[in-house]
Motif scaffolding. Structure first.
Motif, mmCIF file in Angstrom:
data_model
loop_
_atom_site.group_PDB
_atom_site.id
_atom_site.type_symbol
_atom_site.label_atom_id
_atom_site.label_comp_id
_atom_site.label_asym_id
_atom_site.label_seq_id
_atom_site.Cartn_x
_atom_site.Cartn_y
_atom_site.Cartn_z
ATOM 1 N N LEU A 19 0.826 -1.202 0.000
ATOM 2 C CA LEU A 19 0.000 0.000 0.000
ATOM 3 C C LEU A 19 0.863 1.256 0.000
ATOM 4 N N THR A 20 1.929 1.249 0.782
ATOM 5 C CA THR A 20 2.844 2.386 0.811
ATOM 6 C C THR A 20 3.520 2.571 -0.533
ATOM 7 N N LEU A 21 3.982 1.486 -1.120
ATOM 8 C CA LEU A 21 4.601 1.559 -2.434
ATOM 9 C C LEU A 21 3.610 2.092 -3.465
ATOM 10 N N SER A 22 2.355 1.677 -3.372
ATOM 11 C CA SER A 22 1.322 2.173 -4.289
ATOM 12 C C SER A 22 1.107 3.668 -4.122
ATOM 13 N N LEU A 23 1.093 4.143 -2.891
ATOM 14 C CA LEU A 23 0.920 5.575 -2.645
ATOM 15 C C LEU A 23 2.085 6.382 -3.202
ATOM 16 N N VAL A 24 3.302 5.892 -3.011
ATOM 17 C CA VAL A 24 4.477 6.581 -3.549
ATOM 18 C C VAL A 24 4.431 6.603 -5.068
ATOM 19 N N LEU A 25 4.099 5.461 -5.675
ATOM 20 C CA LEU A 25 4.013 5.416 -7.133
ATOM 21 C C LEU A 25 2.881 6.292 -7.665
ATOM 22 N N LEU A 26 1.790 6.383 -6.919
ATOM 23 C CA LEU A 26 0.691 7.265 -7.308
ATOM 24 C C LEU A 26 1.137 8.721 -7.280
ATOM 25 N N LEU A 27 1.907 9.086 -6.260
ATOM 26 C CA LEU A 27 2.432 10.448 -6.186
ATOM 27 C C LEU A 27 3.373 10.723 -7.345
ATOM 28 N N VAL A 28 4.234 9.774 -7.657
ATOM 29 C CA VAL A 28 5.146 9.933 -8.796
ATOM 30 C C VAL A 28 4.342 10.059 -10.096
ATOM 31 N N HIS A 29 3.269 9.291 -10.221
ATOM 32 C CA HIS A 29 2.410 9.380 -11.408
ATOM 33 C C HIS A 29 1.816 10.779 -11.545
ATOM 34 N N GLY A 68 31.422 16.385 -0.072
ATOM 35 C CA GLY A 68 30.113 16.454 -0.722
ATOM 36 C C GLY A 68 29.813 15.249 -1.584
ATOM 37 N N ASN A 69 30.826 14.726 -2.272
ATOM 38 C CA ASN A 69 30.604 13.564 -3.140
ATOM 39 C C ASN A 69 30.250 12.328 -2.327
ATOM 40 N N LEU A 70 30.899 12.163 -1.183
ATOM 41 C CA LEU A 70 30.614 10.997 -0.357
ATOM 42 C C LEU A 70 29.222 11.102 0.259
ATOM 43 N N LYS A 71 28.814 12.301 0.632
ATOM 44 C CA LYS A 71 27.454 12.501 1.156
ATOM 45 C C LYS A 71 26.419 12.182 0.075
ATOM 46 N N GLN A 72 26.711 12.560 -1.164
ATOM 47 C CA GLN A 72 25.777 12.313 -2.263
ATOM 48 C C GLN A 72 25.614 10.821 -2.551
ATOM 49 N N GLN A 73 26.615 10.021 -2.206
ATOM 50 C CA GLN A 73 26.487 8.584 -2.398
ATOM 51 C C GLN A 73 25.438 7.992 -1.469
ATOM 52 N N PHE A 74 25.257 8.579 -0.298
ATOM 53 C CA PHE A 74 24.269 8.093 0.661
ATOM 54 C C PHE A 74 22.875 8.624 0.383
ATOM 55 N N PHE A 75 22.762 9.662 -0.447
ATOM 56 C CA PHE A 75 21.482 10.328 -0.657
ATOM 57 C C PHE A 75 20.378 9.405 -1.166
ATOM 58 N N PRO A 76 20.584 8.562 -2.194
ATOM 59 C CA PRO A 76 19.466 7.723 -2.664
ATOM 60 C C PRO A 76 18.910 6.805 -1.582
ATOM 61 N N CYS A 77 19.777 6.180 -0.806
ATOM 62 C CA CYS A 77 19.320 5.286 0.258
ATOM 63 C C CYS A 77 18.539 6.057 1.328
ATOM 64 N N ILE A 78 19.045 7.213 1.697
ATOM 65 C CA ILE A 78 18.380 8.015 2.728
ATOM 66 C C ILE A 78 17.059 8.573 2.200
ATOM 67 N N PHE A 79 17.032 8.992 0.941
ATOM 68 C CA PHE A 79 15.805 9.528 0.357
ATOM 69 C C PHE A 79 14.710 8.469 0.284
ATOM 70 N N THR A 81 14.492 5.738 2.110
ATOM 71 C CA THR A 81 14.097 5.418 3.487
ATOM 72 C C THR A 81 13.170 6.486 4.051
ATOM 73 N N PHE A 82 13.515 7.762 3.851
ATOM 74 C CA PHE A 82 12.685 8.861 4.345
ATOM 75 C C PHE A 82 11.295 8.823 3.712
ATOM 76 N N THR A 83 11.242 8.646 2.391
ATOM 77 C CA THR A 83 9.955 8.633 1.692
ATOM 78 C C THR A 83 9.099 7.454 2.138
ATOM 79 N N PHE A 84 9.716 6.285 2.257
ATOM 80 C CA PHE A 84 8.971 5.100 2.684
ATOM 81 C C PHE A 84 8.422 5.279 4.089
#
Length: 142
Positions: A19-29, A68-79, A81-84
């Motif tokens: 259900l959470t994944l559906s809500l996120v995908l609906l928002l992306v849609h 900054g580059n090393l912080k950006q490597q963690f961004f997708p995982c953190i983003f 996690t935060f969204t979920f």
């Protein structure tokens, strides 16, 4: 359910994750189909941009001492996690709220009808009390 040597089960947490994944995908849609890429963003796109801007600021504030580059490597995982977690929590605060609001409508109708019936009853009793009292007084004085 057993497939070969593996057992699969569909539990309540699995349902809520879907259900959470559906809500996120609906928002992306809504962001991509209803105004994504336009120069003036719609409300959905503004919401996603707000979330997308919030997370890098959070990462930059909380992860100190890294380049900054090393912080950006963690961004997708953190983003992700935060969204979920955001949508999971909204699903647990807003779901019961919708149930309460759905039950509030009939309760409001019951409250209005009870007030209406009580007011009519009071008017009938007052009418009887005043008219019978006046009739008795007219009977006594005549």
């Amino acid at each position: 359910m057993k497939i070969g040597e593996l057992y699969f089960s569909f539990t309540n947490p699995s349902l809520f994750m879907l259900l959470t994944l559906s809500l996120v995908l609906l928002l992306v849609h809504f962001v991509t189909k209803k105004g994504g890429g336009k120069s003036v963003p719609n409300a959905w796109q503004s919401l996603v941009e707000l979330i997308y801007d919030f997370v890098p600021n959070l990462v930059n504030e909380q992860i100190g001492g890294l380049s900054g580059n090393l912080k950006q490597q963690f961004f997708p995982c953190i983003f992700v996690t935060f969204t979920f977690l955001l949508f999971c929590n909204l699903q647990g605060d807003l779901g019961p709220l919708f149930i309460v609001l759905a039950l509030t409508g009939p309760e409001l109708g019951v409250a209005i009808s009870q007030a209406h019936v009580s007011t009519i009853s009071i008017c009938i009793y007052l009418n009887d009390a005043t008219n019978l009292h006046q009739t008795c007084l007219l009977f006594i004085y005549n």
